[in-house]
Design a protein around this motif. Structure first.
Motif: not given
Length: 94
Positions: A24-50
């Motif tokens: 469960i800890v490794s799954q949580g860590r993986r989920a946190a890493c995925d969330a960070v990755y998605v957030s970075k991509k979202l911020l990057k694409s939002t900046g481009k769209a703006a």
């Protein structure tokens, strides 16, 4: 003599090692890493769209606004000149 810190014993590292090995800890860590990755991509694409939206606004909307403002000023000048010269305004001829 420095005071002994609570929780700084040898058993703590083995407890942490045991806890970090849980699935469960490794799954949580993986989920946190995925969330960070998605957030970075979202911020990057939002900046481009703006940037695209801002540039499009500057290229298309600003000249239109300036032209409408100039047309409005010319209309006011025409109305003022017509009133000074004594000719009736366009709407009054009906």
């Amino acid at each position: 003599m420095a005071p002994k810190k609570i929780g700084a014993g040898k058993g703590d590292s083995s407890i942490l090692a045991k806890i970090s090995n849980y699935d469960i800890v490794s799954q949580g860590r993986r989920a946190a890493c995925d969330a960070v990755y998605v957030s970075k991509k979202l911020l990057k694409s939002t900046g481009k769209a703006a940037w695209i939206a801002g540039t499009t606004f500057l290229i298309l909307a600003v000249p239109l606004i300036l032209e409408l403002e100039q047309d409005h000023r010319l209309g006011e000048i025409d109305f003022e000149q017509a009133s000074l010269l004594g000719t009736p305004p366009v709407g009054a001829m009906l």
